[in-house]
Design an enzyme around this catalytic site. Structure first.
Site, PDB file in Angstrom:
ATOM      1  N   ASP A  16       0.586  -2.780   3.872  1.00  0.00           N
ATOM      2  CA  ASP A  16       0.416  -4.191   3.494  1.00  0.00           C
ATOM      3  C   ASP A  16      -0.993  -4.476   2.945  1.00  0.00           C
ATOM      4  O   ASP A  16      -1.645  -5.445   3.371  1.00  0.00           O
ATOM      5  CB  ASP A  16       0.647  -5.120   4.713  1.00  0.00           C
ATOM      6  CG  ASP A  16       1.876  -4.762   5.537  1.00  0.00           C
ATOM      7  OD1 ASP A  16       2.888  -4.363   4.949  1.00  0.00           O
ATOM      8  OD2 ASP A  16       1.804  -4.896   6.784  1.00  0.00           O
ATOM      9  N   GLU A 223       9.744 -11.556   2.276  1.00  0.00           N
ATOM     10  CA  GLU A 223       8.426 -11.523   2.947  1.00  0.00           C
ATOM     11  C   GLU A 223       7.375 -11.065   1.944  1.00  0.00           C
ATOM     12  O   GLU A 223       7.658 -10.890   0.770  1.00  0.00           O
ATOM     13  CB  GLU A 223       8.457 -10.584   4.168  1.00  0.00           C
ATOM     14  CG  GLU A 223       8.746  -9.134   3.825  1.00  0.00           C
ATOM     15  CD  GLU A 223       8.900  -8.238   5.060  1.00  0.00           C
ATOM     16  OE1 GLU A 223       8.828  -8.714   6.194  1.00  0.00           O
ATOM     17  OE2 GLU A 223       9.104  -7.019   4.853  1.00  0.00           O
TER      18      GLU A 223
HETATM   19  O1  FUB Z   1       3.536  -4.545   8.579  1.00  0.00           O
HETATM   20  C1  FUB Z   1       4.492  -5.291   9.317  1.00  0.00           C
HETATM   21  C2  FUB Z   1       5.414  -6.009   8.385  1.00  0.00           C
HETATM   22  O2  FUB Z   1       6.103  -5.070   7.561  1.00  0.00           O
HETATM   23  C3  FUB Z   1       4.746  -6.922   7.388  1.00  0.00           C
HETATM   24  O3  FUB Z   1       4.271  -8.110   7.925  1.00  0.00           O
HETATM   25  C4  FUB Z   1       5.854  -7.068   6.418  1.00  0.00           C
HETATM   26  O4  FUB Z   1       5.512  -7.676   5.205  1.00  0.00           O
HETATM   27  C5  FUB Z   1       6.286  -5.628   6.260  1.00  0.00           C
HETATM   28  O5  FUB Z   1       5.480  -4.922   5.359  1.00  0.00           O
END
Ligand code: FUB
Length: 324
Positions: A16, A223
């Site tokens: 991320d 997301e």
């Molecule tokens: O890294 C944990 C979670 O996985 C993130 O918050 C999401 O966007 C996904 O990448």
């Protein structure tokens, strides 16, 4: 100069990545993946991260410096577990790190922590940002100096539990032909420590001007929000989650509405895909991650960078997520 994707860190799993240029250097703020032994599930319990490291580079091809732990879950008085995707903003000589973490009742909130230096360490506020919920904060500074936070994530990210910014008794799932659940956008207060207003829904329209539908899994928001500006237009980019694409939509205001434009990155090795887009020394780059170095373990990811190019009309050239 680089054209091919490059993994940035060895010996530490990172995901991320949020990239920013501060004082002429490139700083990267990733999640720090660890092996927790928790079995994989749709709630994301296997992403049990406990701290953040900050990395910097003088050049995109150059050495990557690990500045060590910038914030630990133990230092956040209200935190329970799972430090997920982070981002950093800069104002008046201070740096603000935003982080989602579950509170002691297992509800995701977004916290803020402050430092005098881009690499931290960051001192957390005593409470989460009032009115914050869900995950994946990305903070964008517009050309007039105003900052906006983009956030939200479905499934384990708990966004489906909120309607009009209020927690619901049960999560809800719109029917396939109803508008999809939106990301949120909110103006930040002058001190960057609170929301300056109620978060608003971020609407993504299709080519006919209709909101994307919940059943449109190849295009709807899941997301990993990111915002950047190119040639005066606002580019909102995000992950489609269960279809594993990074997509983008373009608008004329930081609030949108945004019109869906296409795919930035095709699926990578691993379930999640998550990114940032940043201009550095006159070129544009996509920072993202995959699980190839861990042999495909979804929860052990490695961040990488690849050049991002635009067509004449401002569209982004699709990048192959499997390219070596
Ligand atoms: O890294 C944990 C979670 O996985 C993130 O918050 C999401 O966007 C996904 O990448």
């Amino acid at each position: 100069m680089m054209k091919n994707p490059r993994y940035l860190v060895d010996g530490l799993y990172t995901a991320d990545p949020s990239a920013h240029v501060f004082n002429g250097k490139l700083y990267i703020y990733p999640s720090h993946d660890i092996e927790s032994g928790i079995p994989e599930n749709d709630n994301g319990d296997h992403f049990d991260m406990r701290d953040y490291h900050v990395f910097s580079m003088d050049d995109i091809d150059g050495e990557v410096t690990d500045h060590g732990v910038a914030l630990d879950v133990e230092d956040v008085p209200w935190a329970g577990r799972q430090m997920w995707d982070t981002d950093v903003a800069h104002k008046n000589g201070k740096y603000y790190l935003y982080f989602p973490v579950k509170d002691k009742t297992d509800i995701f909130r977004i916290g803020a922590a402050v430092s005098d230096k881009p690499e931290g360490p960051f001192i957390p506020e005593r409470h989460p940002i009032i009115g914050s919920y869900s995950i994946d904060p990305a903070v964008f500074e517009d050309e007039d100096g105003q900052h906006y936070m983009y956030f939200g994530g479905l499934w384990g990210g708990q966004l489906q539990r909120y309607l009009n910014n209020k927690a619901q008794e049960c999560g809800f799932k719109p029917a396939d032909d109803e508008p999809s659940l939106p990301a949120r956008v909110v103006k930040m207060s002058d001190d960057l420590l609170e929301f300056a207003e109620e978060p608003k829904s971020l609407v993504i329209l299709d080519e006919n001007g209709e909101p994307l539908k919940a059943g449109d899994h190849d295009r709807r928001f899941f997301e990993a929000s990111w915002m950047h500006k190119y040639n005066g237009k606002y580019y909102f980019s995000y992950s489609t989650g269960n279809t594993h694409l990074l997509c983008y939509a373009v608008g004329d205001s930081p609030y949108g509405p945004f019109t869906y434009k296409g795919v930035i990155l095709t699926p990578v090795v691993g379930w999640t895909t998550h990114h940032s887009i940043c201009e550095f020394k006159g070129k544009w780059y996509l920072f993202h991650h995959d699980s190839k170095p861990s042999g495909g373990k979804t929860w052990l990811r490695s961040m990488k960078v690849t050049e991002l190019e635009y067509n004449e009309d401002g569209s982004i050239k699709t990048i192959d997520g499997m390219a070596e």
